[in-house]
Write a protein that holds these residues in place. Structure first.
Motif, PDB file in Angstrom:
ATOM      1  N   ASN A  48     -12.290-124.843 -41.310  1.00 55.84           N
ATOM      2  CA  ASN A  48     -12.905-125.841 -42.193  1.00 55.84           C
ATOM      3  C   ASN A  48     -14.098-125.272 -42.942  1.00 55.84           C
ATOM      4  O   ASN A  48     -14.508-125.819 -43.965  1.00 55.84           O
ATOM      5  CB  ASN A  48     -13.355-127.060 -41.374  1.00 55.84           C
ATOM      6  N   MET A  49     -14.692-124.200 -42.414  1.00 59.76           N
ATOM      7  CA  MET A  49     -15.892-123.618 -43.027  1.00 59.76           C
ATOM      8  C   MET A  49     -15.578-122.418 -43.919  1.00 59.76           C
ATOM      9  O   MET A  49     -16.482-121.798 -44.451  1.00 59.76           O
ATOM     10  CB  MET A  49     -16.881-123.191 -41.936  1.00 59.76           C
ATOM     11  N   CYS A  50     -14.292-122.091 -44.084  1.00 58.69           N
ATOM     12  CA  CYS A  50     -13.925-120.842 -44.766  1.00 58.69           C
ATOM     13  C   CYS A  50     -13.355-121.089 -46.167  1.00 58.69           C
ATOM     14  O   CYS A  50     -12.770-122.125 -46.447  1.00 58.69           O
ATOM     15  CB  CYS A  50     -12.887-120.087 -43.932  1.00 58.69           C
ATOM     16  N   ASP A  51     -13.522-120.066 -47.022  1.00 55.73           N
ATOM     17  CA  ASP A  51     -12.908-120.062 -48.358  1.00 55.73           C
ATOM     18  C   ASP A  51     -11.739-119.090 -48.436  1.00 55.73           C
ATOM     19  O   ASP A  51     -10.919-119.157 -49.345  1.00 55.73           O
ATOM     20  CB  ASP A  51     -13.945-119.671 -49.407  1.00 55.73           C
ATOM     21  N   GLY A  52     -11.674-118.162 -47.508  1.00 56.19           N
ATOM     22  CA  GLY A  52     -10.606-117.164 -47.488  1.00 56.19           C
ATOM     23  C   GLY A  52     -10.610-116.465 -46.146  1.00 56.19           C
ATOM     24  O   GLY A  52     -11.472-116.719 -45.298  1.00 56.19           O
ATOM     25  N   VAL A  53      -9.631-115.587 -45.921  1.00 61.16           N
ATOM     26  CA  VAL A  53      -9.525-114.909 -44.627  1.00 61.16           C
ATOM     27  C   VAL A  53      -9.354-113.400 -44.817  1.00 61.16           C
ATOM     28  O   VAL A  53      -8.743-112.943 -45.783  1.00 61.16           O
ATOM     29  CB  VAL A  53      -8.342-115.449 -43.792  1.00 61.16           C
ATOM     30  N   LEU A  54      -9.913-112.657 -43.861  1.00 57.91           N
ATOM     31  CA  LEU A  54      -9.653-111.222 -43.733  1.00 57.91           C
ATOM     32  C   LEU A  54      -8.663-111.053 -42.595  1.00 57.91           C
ATOM     33  O   LEU A  54      -8.971-111.380 -41.449  1.00 57.91           O
ATOM     34  CB  LEU A  54     -10.944-110.450 -43.402  1.00 57.91           C
ATOM     35  N   ASP A  72      -0.691-118.376 -40.225  1.00 60.92           N
ATOM     36  CA  ASP A  72       0.013-119.597 -40.637  1.00 60.92           C
ATOM     37  C   ASP A  72      -0.975-120.730 -40.911  1.00 60.92           C
ATOM     38  O   ASP A  72      -0.846-121.473 -41.888  1.00 60.92           O
ATOM     39  CB  ASP A  72       1.005-120.000 -39.550  1.00 60.92           C
ATOM     40  N   LYS A  73      -1.997-120.859 -40.049  1.00 62.92           N
ATOM     41  CA  LYS A  73      -3.018-121.897 -40.245  1.00 62.92           C
ATOM     42  C   LYS A  73      -3.741-121.698 -41.581  1.00 62.92           C
ATOM     43  O   LYS A  73      -4.006-122.651 -42.317  1.00 62.92           O
ATOM     44  CB  LYS A  73      -4.043-121.859 -39.104  1.00 62.92           C
ATOM     45  N   ALA A  74      -4.082-120.433 -41.902  1.00 62.03           N
ATOM     46  CA  ALA A  74      -4.816-120.144 -43.129  1.00 62.03           C
ATOM     47  C   ALA A  74      -3.951-120.371 -44.370  1.00 62.03           C
ATOM     48  O   ALA A  74      -4.402-120.937 -45.374  1.00 62.03           O
ATOM     49  CB  ALA A  74      -5.334-118.709 -43.097  1.00 62.03           C
ATOM     50  N   LEU A  75      -2.679-119.938 -44.309  1.00 61.85           N
ATOM     51  CA  LEU A  75      -1.798-120.079 -45.472  1.00 61.85           C
ATOM     52  C   LEU A  75      -1.527-121.554 -45.785  1.00 61.85           C
ATOM     53  O   LEU A  75      -1.431-121.947 -46.946  1.00 61.85           O
ATOM     54  CB  LEU A  75      -0.478-119.342 -45.223  1.00 61.85           C
ATOM     55  N   ARG A  76      -1.416-122.380 -44.750  1.00 63.80           N
ATOM     56  CA  ARG A  76      -1.173-123.807 -44.976  1.00 63.80           C
ATOM     57  C   ARG A  76      -2.349-124.465 -45.701  1.00 63.80           C
ATOM     58  O   ARG A  76      -2.162-125.476 -46.375  1.00 63.80           O
ATOM     59  CB  ARG A  76      -0.938-124.512 -43.637  1.00 63.80           C
ATOM     60  N   LYS A  80      -6.732-117.623 -49.767  1.00 67.96           N
ATOM     61  CA  LYS A  80      -6.354-116.262 -50.142  1.00 67.96           C
ATOM     62  C   LYS A  80      -6.577-115.322 -48.954  1.00 67.96           C
ATOM     63  O   LYS A  80      -7.478-115.528 -48.149  1.00 67.96           O
ATOM     64  CB  LYS A  80      -7.188-115.796 -51.334  1.00 67.96           C
ATOM     65  N   VAL A  81      -5.752-114.284 -48.891  1.00 66.31           N
ATOM     66  CA  VAL A  81      -5.799-113.351 -47.769  1.00 66.31           C
ATOM     67  C   VAL A  81      -6.157-111.958 -48.267  1.00 66.31           C
ATOM     68  O   VAL A  81      -5.551-111.460 -49.228  1.00 66.31           O
ATOM     69  CB  VAL A  81      -4.439-113.318 -47.025  1.00 66.31           C
ATOM     70  N   LEU A  82      -7.149-111.349 -47.634  1.00 68.34           N
ATOM     71  CA  LEU A  82      -7.487-109.942 -47.870  1.00 68.34           C
ATOM     72  C   LEU A  82      -7.072-109.176 -46.621  1.00 68.34           C
ATOM     73  O   LEU A  82      -7.587-109.429 -45.526  1.00 68.34           O
ATOM     74  CB  LEU A  82      -8.987-109.793 -48.121  1.00 68.34           C
ATOM     75  N   VAL A  83      -6.111-108.267 -46.752  1.00 65.54           N
ATOM     76  CA  VAL A  83      -5.574-107.531 -45.608  1.00 65.54           C
ATOM     77  C   VAL A  83      -6.429-106.286 -45.359  1.00 65.54           C
ATOM     78  O   VAL A  83      -6.671-105.500 -46.277  1.00 65.54           O
ATOM     79  CB  VAL A  83      -4.100-107.133 -45.838  1.00 65.54           C
ATOM     80  N   VAL A  84      -6.885-106.124 -44.114  1.00 63.66           N
ATOM     81  CA  VAL A  84      -7.664-104.943 -43.720  1.00 63.66           C
ATOM     82  C   VAL A  84      -6.859-104.187 -42.663  1.00 63.66           C
ATOM     83  O   VAL A  84      -6.636-104.694 -41.563  1.00 63.66           O
ATOM     84  CB  VAL A  84      -9.039-105.342 -43.155  1.00 63.66           C
ATOM     85  N   ASP A 153     -12.550-116.381 -53.362  1.00 62.89           N
ATOM     86  CA  ASP A 153     -13.264-117.257 -54.303  1.00 62.89           C
ATOM     87  C   ASP A 153     -14.552-117.787 -53.681  1.00 62.89           C
ATOM     88  O   ASP A 153     -14.622-118.061 -52.475  1.00 62.89           O
ATOM     89  CB  ASP A 153     -12.380-118.440 -54.702  1.00 62.89           C
ATOM     90  N   ALA A 154     -15.564-117.962 -54.526  1.00 59.24           N
ATOM     91  CA  ALA A 154     -16.820-118.568 -54.086  1.00 59.24           C
ATOM     92  C   ALA A 154     -16.588-120.048 -53.786  1.00 59.24           C
ATOM     93  O   ALA A 154     -15.631-120.649 -54.282  1.00 59.24           O
ATOM     94  CB  ALA A 154     -17.886-118.407 -55.170  1.00 59.24           C
TER      95      ALA A 154
END
Length: 570
Positions: A48-54, A72-76, A80-84, A153-154
Motif C-alpha cells: 500500500n505504501m509503494c509506487d513500484g517494486v525491485l 503476483d501481488k505487485a502486478l495485480r 512497474k517492475v525493475l528487475v535486479v 514513477d513518482a
C-alpha cells in the motif's frame, strides 16, 4: 536490515522494514519485504505504501516459487517492475537464462505490456557494484539508483492541503518511551506535529487525539520533523488505539472538512491452525515466567496489532486458544518468539483449514505448489514421497545449470506437506532444496493422508533416565533423550522402528548384587540422541500428540485428553 535474532538464525526476512536514501536531491523510500509466502501479510500491507517494486533474483537460481507470490501481488496492483539480477559475481552466474525465466514468469502471471517491458540491472550486493550489462559493472550503485528514478514513477499527489489529509496506517511499532506508533504513507494532504487528528475506518466511528511526535525515515533510522506532506512515509505517536488499516485524517475544527477514510488493507485468509494453551505436563512451571492462560491470551491478542495475517480465537476450553496463520512457519515463528520471552506453552499439531465453496457446495482444502531441486539419483525417492501424499506432478526435468540436479514440481495438499520436509531431507541425505508456496483452494481429497510411517517410543513411568534403561531402549529405535533427563509417563522419548507406539522403561536401574557378573567386561555404547528444533518437533506431531514448549526444552507427549476419549470408547 534483518535485525531480529530469528531472522539472522533462519536467514530469512520475517518483518517488513523501511529505510530512506537521498540521491541527487531525490528521496527514495525503500521497503524490504519477506519473500516467504507464510509472511504474505507483511507483503500485502506494505504494498500500500509503494509506487513500484525491485524484483531481486539470484544470478544462478533465477525466480523461485516465493518470487511468484510476491510478484503476483505487485502486478495485480499495476506496479512497474525493475528487475535486479544480484550476485552477478558468482562463477556459475547465467544472467541471460535468469532474465528469460523472469520474462516467462511475468507472462504466466498476466503482466501488462508496460510491465513486461522491464528494465534489468545487474549487481553484486557483496561487492557494492552494479551496471546495465553483466560484464560492464560500475564500482558503485549509481546505475541502480538511476534506474529507480527513471523506471519507477513518482507518487501521484492530488492535494497537499491540511484538510485533505489521508494517510493509511500499514504498520505498528512500539517505543518504550513513546508507546504505540503508527507507520503510514501520506496519500494526500499534509500533517504537522501537535495537530488534532482522527483515526477512522469506513463505516466505523472516529478515534480522535493529537500527534505528540512526527518522524520520517532517514537512511536506516528515523528523524523527528515538524511537518510532512503527501508522498512521505511517516511514523507518529500520541494515538494509543491506532490499528493497521486505520486512515489518519485531520480533526481541526472538529473534522468538518476532513477527507473520507481510505479502504482498509485486504489480507488473504489463513490456511493452517494450531492450538496454544497452558502447559499442564508434570514438569510444567519449572522454567517459564509466564504460565497462566490470562498471560498467554494477552500476548496472543497483542500480536494481532501488527501481525495482520494472524487470527486468534477462543475455544471450548478456557486455557486453550486456536491460532491460525498462513502456514506452519508463520505459527512456529510466533511460538519461538513467545518461548524466548519466557512463556511455557502446550502446542497442538497443525491442521489445515477447510472451507465450503458456496457455488459448488463442496468442501475445499488448501494446496501448495512445491519445487524441489535434488541430485538426480535421489529423484525417485522424492517422487515416491509426493505420491504417497496425494501429490500431482506438474513438471520434471534436469536443471539447465549442468550440475546433475533434477527439478521436480508438484501440486500437493497442505495437509500432505505437514511433516514432509524432515522425511525428504532424510530420503535425499540432506541434499534437497525445497520451496513451497500456497497455490489455491481445491476440492478436498477423500480419506486421510499418511504423514508418518513410524510410531513413537513412550516413557513407561515418571523418573530420571538411566544409562541402563537407554541401553535396552536404543535397540527399539532412535531416541530423543539422554541420561539424567526427567521424563513422565507417555512422554515421547524416541521414534519406534515400527508403525505402532511402544512404551519402554528408560528409568530402569540395574539390580546390584555382591556376585560378579559373567558379562561384567562387556560394555555397550550409548548412541547420541537426536536433537529436534521447534520446527522439527511440530512436523513430527501426530493428531493425538502435543508439544510442551519451555524456555530451554521441547518435550512431546501423547495428548492425555485424547487418551481419555479412547478409554471412554472402550
Amino acid at each position: 536490515m534483518d535485525n531480529q535474532d530469528q531472522e539472522r538464525e533462519r536467514g530469512i526476512t520475517i518483518l517488513a522494514k523501511n529505510l530512506a536514501v537521498m540521491r541527487d536531491g531525490v528521496k527514495i523510500n525503500v521497503m524490504d519485504t519477506p519473500g516467504h509466502a507464510d509472511f504474505g501479510g507483511e507483503v500485502e500491507r506494505v504494498l500500500n505504501m509503494c509506487d513500484g517494486v525491485l524484483l531481486v533474483v539470484d544470478s544462478v537460481e533465477g525466480p523461485k516459487p516465493q518470487t511468484r507470490f510476491v510478484l503476483d501481488k505487485a502486478l495485480r496492483r499495476g506496479m512497474k517492475v525493475l528487475v535486479v539480477v544480484n550476485k552477478i559475481d558468482r562463477p556459475a552466474a547465467r544472467p541471460d537464462y535468469v532474465v528469460d525465466k523472469v520474462f516467462d514468469l511475468m507472462m504466466e502471471l498476466g503482466a501488462s505490456d508496460e510491465q513486461i517491458d522491464f528494465t534489468t540491472v545487474f549487481a553484486s550486493g557483496l561487492q557494492g557494484t552494479s551496471g546495465m550489462e553483466p560484464d560492464e559493472l560500475s564500482s558503485d550503485m549509481k546505475p541502480l539508483f538511476d534506474a529507480v528514478k527513471e523506471c519507477i514513477d513518482a507518487p501521484v499527489v492530488d492535494s497537499t492541503e491540511g484538510n485533505d489529509l489521508q494517510c493509511l496506517v500499514s504498520n505498528i511499532d512500539y517505543d518504550q518511551f513513546k508507546g504505540k506508533m503508527g507507520i503510514a504513507r501520506i496519500t494526500n494532504g499534509s500533517v504537522k506535529a501537535g495537530q488534532p487528528v482522527a483515526l477512522q475506518q469506513p463505516g466505523k466511528p472516529k478515534k480522535t487525539g493529537r500527534l505528540t511526535s512526527l518522524f520520517v525515515f532517514d537512511n536506516l533510522g528515523k528523524k523527528e520533523v515538524d511537518m510532512a506532506s503527501a508522498g512521505e512515509i511517516i511514523m507518529f505517536s500520541g494515538l494509543d488505539d491506532v490499528e493497521i488499516g486505520d486512515t489518519l485524517l485531520t480533526n481541526e475544527g472538529g473534522g468538518t472538512d476532513a477527507a473520507e477514510p481510505l479502504p482498509p488493507i485486504a489480507v488473504e485468509q489463513p490456511t493452517v491452525r494450531m492450538t496454544l494453551g497452558v502447559n499442564k505436563s508434570p514438569l510444567a512451571g519449572r522454567e517459564g515466567k509466564f504460565l497462566t492462560s490470562r498471560m498467554i491470551r494477552d500476548r496472543l491478542f497483542k500480536e494481532l496489532d501488527r501481525n495482520v495475517a494472524l487470527k486468534v480465537e477462543e475455544t471450548d476450553s478456557a486455557d486453550k486458544y486456536a491460532v491460525s496463520g498462513r502456514g506452519q512457519l508463520h505459527l512456529t515463528v510466533l511460538i519461538e518468539t513467545m518461548r524466548r520471552e519466557g512463556f511455557e506453552l502446550e502446542v497442538g499439531p497443525p491442521v489445515v483449514i477447510y472451507k465450503l465453496n458456496e457455488e459448488t457446495g463442496k468442501e475445499e482444502e488448501p494446496f501448495e505448489s512445491v519445487e524441489v531441486r535434488v541430485p538426480e539419483e535421489y529423484s525417485g525417492g522424492v517422487i515416491d514421497l509426493f505420491n504417497t501424499r496425494n501429490g500431482e506432478l506438474q513438471d520434471m526435468g534436469l536443471d539447465d545449470g549442468g550440475e546433475g540436479m533434477s527439478v521436480i514440481k508438484y501440486l500437493v495438499p497442505t495437509r500432505g506437506m505437514l511433516g514432509l520436509r524432515s522425511e525428504m531431507l532424510t530420503a535425499t541425505r540432506g541434499t534437497a532444496i525445497i520451496d513451497a508456496v500456497f497455490d489455491s483452494y481445491r476440492p478436498k481429497i477423500a480419506g486421510d493422508i499418511q504423514n508418518r510411517d513410524k510410531g513413537s517410543l513412550l516413557a513407561f513411568e515418571d523418573g530420571s533416565v538411566t544409562t541402563f534403561g537407554l541401553e535396552n531402549a536404543q535397540t527399539r529405535g532412535k531416541l530423543f533423550i539422554k541420561a539424567g533427563e526427567e521424563t513422565y509417563k507417555n512422554m515421547i522419548i524416541g521414534i519406534h522402528q515400527r508403525p505402532n507406539d511402544l512404551a519402554v522403561n528408560v528409568c530402569k536401574t540395574k539390580q546390584l548384587t555382591n556376585m560378579r557378573s559373567a558379562t561384567k567386561g562387556i560394555t555397550t555404547g550409548i548412541t547420541a540422541p537426536i536433537e529436534l528444533s521447534l520446527d522439527a518437533c511440530v512436523e513430527y506431531l501426530a493428531s493425538d500428540e502435543i508439544l510442551e514448549v519451555t524456555p530451554s526444552v521441547f518435550r512431546m507427549a501423547k495428548n492425555p485428553d485424547m487418551n481419555m476419549k479412547k478409554k471412554g470408547k472402550k
